[in-house]
Design an enzyme around this catalytic site. Structure first.
Site, PDB file in Angstrom:
ATOM      1  N   HIS A 283       0.758  -1.252  -0.060  1.00  0.00           N
ATOM      2  CA  HIS A 283      -0.013  -0.140   0.019  1.00  0.00           C
ATOM      3  C   HIS A 283       0.927   1.247   0.022  1.00  0.00           C
ATOM      4  O   HIS A 283       0.524   2.317  -0.671  1.00  0.00           O
ATOM      5  CB  HIS A 283      -0.994  -0.192   1.277  1.00  0.00           C
ATOM      6  CG  HIS A 283      -1.867   0.903   1.226  1.00  0.00           C
ATOM      7  ND1 HIS A 283      -2.681   1.540   0.282  1.00  0.00           N
ATOM      8  CD2 HIS A 283      -2.174   2.030   2.385  1.00  0.00           C
ATOM      9  CE1 HIS A 283      -3.328   2.332   0.571  1.00  0.00           C
ATOM     10  NE2 HIS A 283      -3.262   2.814   1.733  1.00  0.00           N
TER      11      HIS A 283
ATOM     12  N   CYS B 195      -6.484  -2.888 -12.820  1.00  0.00           N
ATOM     13  CA  CYS B 195      -6.437  -1.648 -12.070  1.00  0.00           C
ATOM     14  C   CYS B 195      -5.081  -1.927 -10.992  1.00  0.00           C
ATOM     15  O   CYS B 195      -4.876  -1.018 -10.057  1.00  0.00           O
ATOM     16  CB  CYS B 195      -7.557  -1.413 -11.350  1.00  0.00           C
ATOM     17  SG  CYS B 195      -8.183  -2.481 -10.133  1.00  0.00           S
TER      18      CYS B 195
HETATM   19  C1  PEP Z   1      -4.788  -4.952  -6.453  1.00  0.00           C
HETATM   20  O1  PEP Z   1      -4.916  -5.769  -5.712  1.00  0.00           O
HETATM   21  O2  PEP Z   1      -4.200  -5.001  -7.451  1.00  0.00           O
HETATM   22  C2  PEP Z   1      -5.760  -3.444  -6.331  1.00  0.00           C
HETATM   23  C3  PEP Z   1      -5.642  -2.709  -7.305  1.00  0.00           C
HETATM   24  O3  PEP Z   1      -6.017  -3.429  -5.112  1.00  0.00           O
HETATM   25  P1  PEP Z   1      -5.351  -2.888  -3.884  1.00  0.00           P
HETATM   26  O4  PEP Z   1      -3.808  -2.527  -4.498  1.00  0.00           O
HETATM   27  O5  PEP Z   1      -6.085  -1.631  -3.412  1.00  0.00           O
HETATM   28  O6  PEP Z   1      -5.350  -4.029  -3.039  1.00  0.00           O
END
Ligand code: PEP
Ligand code: MG
Length: 461
Positions: free
Chosen positions: A103, A408
């Site tokens: 994150h 994403c």
């Molecule tokens: C992912 O897991 O690729 C995603 C876009 O969600 P996050 O990074 O917020 O878990």
């Protein structure tokens, strides 16, 4: 075409097997006189940064006096809050714990802040205010850089600035490959500043609004009013654009204190957590619908961590009820595919969903059995044949159901993996606004026939 390197890093992008790794057999430290020390870590977020070491206090103090920058935030585990709440101008970040798909790295990339992980403790032990140089593309940290280091760094920073200027001039051009294949280019957004940057960089829309970020320090479930207070400023700059808002995805490295104890396994993540708190879930749906109505965005709703079609159906019921309460039409509902079990049941999920979105950060970690915070887990690992095979399977299900498949996760912005994703059949890439111009240039320089061929070669491996 040869993939471009980002953020002014002049070196060519290495193939994954040649990537720098902080292996135990590789010395992580070199001393070269004059107090200068060079440490080897892992790439986290690209770019070069030169500044003064700053060790954040915990918990972050929003009222701390501004420090003379630029600052390089250094800690055993640099968190997203450390970056967002540093008392000054953050130029870079260096951490022992964490990885490029975690994150903190996601937030660093969104801020355009270079970041390095996997550093040894002594690298992070430099005095507050000491001069440090870091290179987020190679994972190298230099303490007390020499004159030559500093000159090279300033040169790299200047080159990156010039490149950004050149790329900005191409913002009005369509995102099609050289041979005319269109790829939707969307932005990932977590704040009003990101939303503004998405508009400036001419994103065609937003493929992911992360709604959990304002609530990482929350003491209880957010109310409708609290959701609205945070979401409306994020959505307001996006009026008229298609925007996909994701419901709360509280997870291992983004779990607020009130959820941090007593939860383990899947219940501790995203969707199961929300389905186990129906009132909180329904409050969020209501707030998203109201915020979209107020800001005139073209809303789609997206559910993280879907494991199977029954979970998506449960969400649709909550959505239908919330839309009836608010008195607005039911918007398109999509499922994130980021769990191996979702890949297995993707045909059923695709039949129920209006679109799919690949969360390659979580999916890659799960399929390769690597912790998301492991420095060895880089977005490039999504190019592994096992992961790309799963992605191609999801794309085939999307095609059969005639629905779009977006990526994403951070792999969408990796210059080596993005062509493979396009070749595997993904219809849209959603990336942090800080690299949107770079990804546009990459798509416009790509030959689709070549991307298909490259993806086939990996899938055959
Ligand atoms: C992912 O897991 O690729 C995603 C876009 O969600 P996050 O990074 O917020 O878990
Ligand atoms: Mg995820």
């Amino acid at each position: 075409m040869a993939p471009a390197a980002y953020a002014g890093a002049a070196a060519p992008v290495p193939a994954p097997d040649k990537e720098s790794r902080a292996r135990p057999d590789r010395p992580q430290r070199a001393m070269t006189g004059g107090g200068r020390e060079v440490f080897a870590g892992q790439p986290g977020a690209p770019g070069v940064a030169l500044g003064r070491a700053h060790h954040p206090v915990r918990p972050p103090d929003p009222d701390a006096a501004e420090l003379p920058g630029p600052l390089i935030v250094m800690a055993t585990e640099v968190t997203a809050d450390d970056l967002l709440m540093a008392p000054g101008d953050v130029a870079g970040a260096a951490s022992a714990v964490g990885g490029a798909t975690g994150h903190a790295a996601t937030v660093a990339r969104a801020l355009g802040v270079p970041m390095v992980f996997g550093l040894p403790a002594e690298a992070l032990d430099v005095p507050e205010g000491a001069e440090v140089l870091l290179d987020g593309a190679t994972g190298r940290l230099t303490v007390a850089p020499g004159m030559l280091d500093r000159a090279e760094a300033r040169d790299a920073i200047q080159r990156a600035r010039l490149r950004r200027g050149v790329l900005a001039e191409a913002r009005t051009l369509p995102t099609v490959t050289v041979d005319g294949h269109p790829v939707d280019l969307l932005a990932n957004v977590g704040s009003a500043a990101d939303a503004g940057a998405a508009v400036v960089t001419a994103a065609e829309g937003v493929g992911l609004v992360r709604t959990e970020l304002p609530f990482l320090s929350a003491a209880r479930w957010p109310s409708v009013a609290e959701h609205l207070a945070n979401l409306v400023p994020v959505l307001r700059p996006l009026a008229g654009l298609p925007v996909t808002v994701r419901t709360l995805d509280f997870a291992d490295d983004k779990l607020p204190p009130f959820l941090a104890t007593g939860l383990a396994g899947r219940l501790g993540r995203g969707l199961p957590l929300m389905l186990a708190a129906p009132a909180a879930f329904s409050d969020q749906f209501e707030a998203i619908l109201r915020a979209a109505d107020e800001t005139d965005i073209r809303l789609s709703l997206m559910i993280p961590m879907v494991a199977d079609v029954s979970e998506l159906r449960a969400c649709r019921k909550v959505l239908d009820a919330a839309a009836a309460t608010v008195g607005v039409p039911v918007p398109p509902l999509g499922a994130m595919i980021e769990l191996p079990e979702a890949v297995e049941g993707v045909e059923e999920i695709a039949a129920e969903a209006d679109f799919l979105s690949l969360g390659t950060n979580d999916l890659t970690a799960a399929l390769l059995g690597v912790d998301r915070r492991d420095p060895a887990l880089t977005p490039r690992r999504t190019g592994d044949p096992v992961v790309l095979g799963a992605i191609a399977h999801v794309c085939a299900a999307g095609r059969a159901a005639d629905i779009p498949v977006t990526v994403c996760g951070d792999a969408a912005a990796d210059p080596w993996v993005a062509p493979l994703l396009i070749g595997a059949g993904c219809t849209a890439l959603s990336v942090t606004p800080a690299v949107l111009d770079e990804v546009r240039a990459l798509i416009r320089g790509l030959d689709f026939a070549d991307a298909l061929h490259r993806a086939d070669r990996v899938l055959d491996a």
